[in-house]
Scaffold this motif. Structure first.
Motif, short mmCIF file in Angstrom:
data_model
loop_
_atom_site.label_atom_id
_atom_site.label_comp_id
_atom_site.label_asym_id
_atom_site.label_seq_id
_atom_site.Cartn_x
_atom_site.Cartn_y
_atom_site.Cartn_z
N ASN A 57 0.85 -1.19 0.01
CA ASN A 57 0.06 -0.05 -0.01
C ASN A 57 0.94 1.36 0.05
N TYR A 58 2.03 0.99 0.01
CA TYR A 58 3.23 2.29 0.08
C TYR A 58 4.26 2.42 -0.88
N GLY A 59 4.08 3.29 -1.65
CA GLY A 59 4.85 3.62 -2.68
C GLY A 59 6.09 4.55 -2.51
N LYS A 60 7.13 4.99 -3.46
CA LYS A 60 8.23 5.80 -3.15
C LYS A 60 8.01 7.06 -3.70
N SER A 61 6.70 7.46 -4.40
CA SER A 61 6.49 8.69 -4.93
C SER A 61 6.41 9.70 -4.26
N THR A 62 7.64 10.17 -3.31
CA THR A 62 7.35 11.12 -2.40
C THR A 62 8.53 12.17 -2.98
N ILE A 63 8.13 13.66 -2.25
CA ILE A 63 8.85 14.57 -2.49
C ILE A 63 10.34 14.37 -2.42
N GLN A 64 10.70 13.67 -1.30
CA GLN A 64 12.07 13.22 -1.11
C GLN A 64 12.71 12.50 -1.91
N TYR A 65 12.03 11.43 -2.71
CA TYR A 65 12.60 10.54 -3.51
C TYR A 65 12.75 11.08 -4.89
N LYS A 66 11.51 11.89 -5.12
CA LYS A 66 11.69 12.59 -6.18
C LYS A 66 12.96 13.62 -6.57
N ALA A 67 13.03 14.33 -5.24
CA ALA A 67 14.17 15.25 -5.21
C ALA A 67 15.88 14.28 -5.57
N LEU A 68 15.72 13.23 -4.88
CA LEU A 68 17.03 12.71 -5.01
C LEU A 68 17.03 12.18 -6.44
N SER A 69 15.72 11.52 -7.11
CA SER A 69 15.99 11.14 -8.60
C SER A 69 16.31 12.34 -9.48
N LEU A 70 16.35 13.52 -9.06
CA LEU A 70 16.94 14.73 -10.02
C LEU A 70 18.53 14.06 -10.25
N VAL A 71 19.08 13.42 -9.15
CA VAL A 71 20.57 13.15 -9.34
C VAL A 71 20.68 11.71 -9.87
N THR A 72 19.93 10.83 -9.08
CA THR A 72 20.09 9.66 -9.39
C THR A 72 19.43 8.80 -10.61
N GLY A 73 18.43 9.51 -11.04
CA GLY A 73 17.43 8.98 -11.94
C GLY A 73 16.66 8.03 -11.28
N GLU A 74 16.00 7.27 -12.22
CA GLU A 74 15.40 6.27 -11.38
C GLU A 74 16.26 5.20 -11.33
N GLY A 75 17.10 5.20 -10.09
CA GLY A 75 17.86 4.23 -9.61
C GLY A 75 16.98 3.43 -8.70
N LEU A 76 17.75 2.26 -7.97
CA LEU A 76 17.21 1.22 -7.12
C LEU A 76 16.45 2.01 -5.95
N LEU A 77 17.14 2.98 -5.47
CA LEU A 77 16.75 3.71 -4.00
C LEU A 77 15.57 4.40 -4.31
N THR A 78 15.35 5.27 -5.61
CA THR A 78 14.34 6.08 -5.83
C THR A 78 13.26 5.41 -6.29
N ALA A 79 13.34 4.18 -7.23
CA ALA A 79 12.44 3.62 -8.13
C ALA A 79 11.18 3.36 -7.51
N ASP A 80 10.06 3.60 -8.01
CA ASP A 80 8.76 3.27 -7.66
C ASP A 80 8.60 1.81 -7.74
N THR A 81 7.66 1.21 -7.28
CA THR A 81 7.51 -0.23 -7.22
C THR A 81 7.75 -1.03 -8.41
N ALA A 82 6.92 -0.72 -9.49
CA ALA A 82 6.97 -1.46 -10.65
C ALA A 82 8.48 -1.55 -11.44
N THR A 83 9.21 -0.07 -11.40
CA THR A 83 10.58 -0.32 -11.92
C THR A 83 11.47 -0.84 -11.03
N TRP A 84 11.05 -0.62 -9.61
CA TRP A 84 12.01 -1.57 -8.68
C TRP A 84 12.10 -2.89 -8.89
#
Ligand code: HEM
Length: 434
Positions: free
Chosen positions: A55-82
């Motif tokens: 019921n909980y994904g990673k689409s939050t402001i913190q992970y979106k901010a981080l993904s400006l640097v990491t792209g959709e890497g393992l740490l920031t990816a939401d469930t399907a990509t992860w």
């Protein structure tokens, strides 16, 4: 509301702490959108990360901010990509990587020992600065092999520069959109461009290049050769994202844990002596091995206790997909859930004498749900063993060579940036042993 935002910006740890002590284990923040909750009850945290994690994904402001640097890497990816990425990234953390990490730790620690040995006994050093260098060397060598080229250095510095902007952004619920040409955004896009150029040059150079260094294995080769069950592999862009993710997730985290450990050991001499005695007994004068790591049980307890008091990842966030109930509180869909290992690890209902540095508590049974320095559940840190091996062996190898003592009785103030860092470093006085 503005007061809340100002307080979050000025001193987020203090703010979270005061909100929690005033209102309890589940608190809704006075900010309009999204509905945001601080959750600091071990069972509720476990429900978010483990029991009802679907019921909980990673689409939050913190992970979106981080993904400006990491792209959709393992740490920031939401469930399907992860789900697609994790099996492809996992081989980069196999046993042989840990074996190589042991060697890199010894090399990095020897360099610190050589630098400290060149100073007169009783000199003051900033343990924080040395740990930042050493941890960068370890993750750099683990990723790229022992030959850290100029590009590898450009890449790591550009990553850290880009992170500076992201910290400011992730801290504040409302940031200027990334397309606005603010100074921060310009710095971010410059660093990201540098980062991308360095990664692609490096990957191109390695293309077809026979690798013949003595450590045998590095993580980029493992990422490149990884195939999942269907035979699919990571694209070049995904490899770029994972490399940057490992630098972001694996450098400052370990370094700040080690830096706090030295500050704590300096102020707890009898514990420091037990670490040194264990290192003497287990390692003798030889460099550490993976088998030694498993025998260094007291040093591991010291590292755990440091991660309890100063968890580098002090905030973990999730977005609720559907409704839920946490510790008796209704949570709507689309809510931001904020969990803080820092607060949970100091919860007085769980931890006796919570603010005391007492590594022995980890040699007795303890409540695992209330100890989440590496997260929990499916999104548990993939680098946990890497970090533990690095932290424990570096502490042991340095403690057997040097004794550290404090300059002041008080611990340094913590500044919560990407990780919790000691505000003005970790100055200690060093003296050679034996
Ligand atoms: C003391 C050191 C470390 C700490 C405290 C730490 C902490 C964490 C935490 C709390 C998470 C989960 C975040 C969440 O659930 O939202 C995480 C995930 C992750 N960490 Fe670490 N970490 C450390 C070291 C490392 C190292 C050394 C690496 C790699 C070299 C690494 C790579 C990652 C990655 C890739 C993820 C995402 C895993 C996934 O979602 O599948 N970490 N880390």
């Amino acid at each position: 509301m503005l007061t809340a935002m100002g307080a979050i910006r000025r001193d987020p740890l203090q703010y979270l702490n005061s909100v929690w002590s005033e209102y309890g284990d589940v608190v809704q923040f006075p900010i309009p959108r999204p509905p945001s909750y601080l959750v600091n009850e071990p069972g509720a945290v476990r429900r978010v990360l483990v029991g009802n994690s679907r019921n909980y994904g990673k689409s939050t402001i913190q992970y979106k901010a981080l993904s400006l640097v990491t792209g959709e890497g393992l740490l920031t990816a939401d469930t399907a990509t992860w789900r697609r990425q994790r099996p492809l990234v996992q081989p980069a953390f196999h046993h042989e990587t840990l074996d190589a990490v042991v060697g890199h730790v010894t090399t990095a620690t020897r360099r610190v020992i050589a630098d400290w040995s060149a100073l007169p006994d009783g000199s003051i050093v900033d343990a924080d600065e040395y740990m930042m260098h050493a941890a960068l060397e370890v993750v750099g060598h683990a990723l790229f092999g022992t030959d850290l080229s100029t590009d590898a250095r450009t890449l790591t510095t550009a990553t850290l520069d880009a992170l500076d902007v992201v910290i400011a952004r992730a801290r504040v619920p409302l940031s200027p959109p990334s397309w606005l040409p603010t100074p921060g955004n310009r710095k971010l896009s410059r660093s990201v461009a540098k980062l991308d150029a360095a990664v692609s040059r490096m990957l191109m150079q390695r293309e077809g290049q026979a690798r013949g260094d003595s450590t045998g294995v590095d993580m980029i080769d493992l990422l490149r050769s990884s195939r999942d069950e269907s035979g699919a592999s990571l694209s070049e862009e995904e490899i770029r994202n994972e490399i940057v993710t490992f630098i972001v997730a694996g450098h400052e985290t370990v370094a700040s844990a080690l830096s706090w450990a030295w500050s704590l050991l300096a102020r707890n001499p009898e514990i420091q002596e037990r670490v040194a005695a264990e290192a003497d007994r287990v390692l003798g004068s030889r460099p550490g091995t993976l088998a030694n790591y498993r025998e260094l049980t007291f040093t591991k307890a010291v590292f755990d206790e440091t991660l309890r008091l100063y968890p580098p990842a002090w905030l973990i966030t999730r977005a609720s997909l559907g409704e839920d109930e946490l510790a008796g509180h209704h949570i709507p869909a689309g809510a931001l859930i904020i969990m803080s290992p820092y607060l949970l690890h100091r919860h007085p209902a769980v931890w006796a004498d919570a603010s005391r540095f007492d590594p022995d508590r980890f040699l007795r049974p303890f409540e695992r749900d209330a100890f989440i320095p590496f997260g929990a559940g499916l999104r548990l840190c993939i680098g946990r063993d890497f970090a533990n091996v690095e932290g424990v062996l570096m502490l042991a190898e340095l403690a057997r060579a040097f004794r550290v003592s404090p300059l002041t009785p008080e611990m340094p103030e913590g500044a919560p940036l990407v990780t919790i860092r000691p505000q003005n470093g970790s100055p200690v006085r060093i003296s050679r042993r034996g």
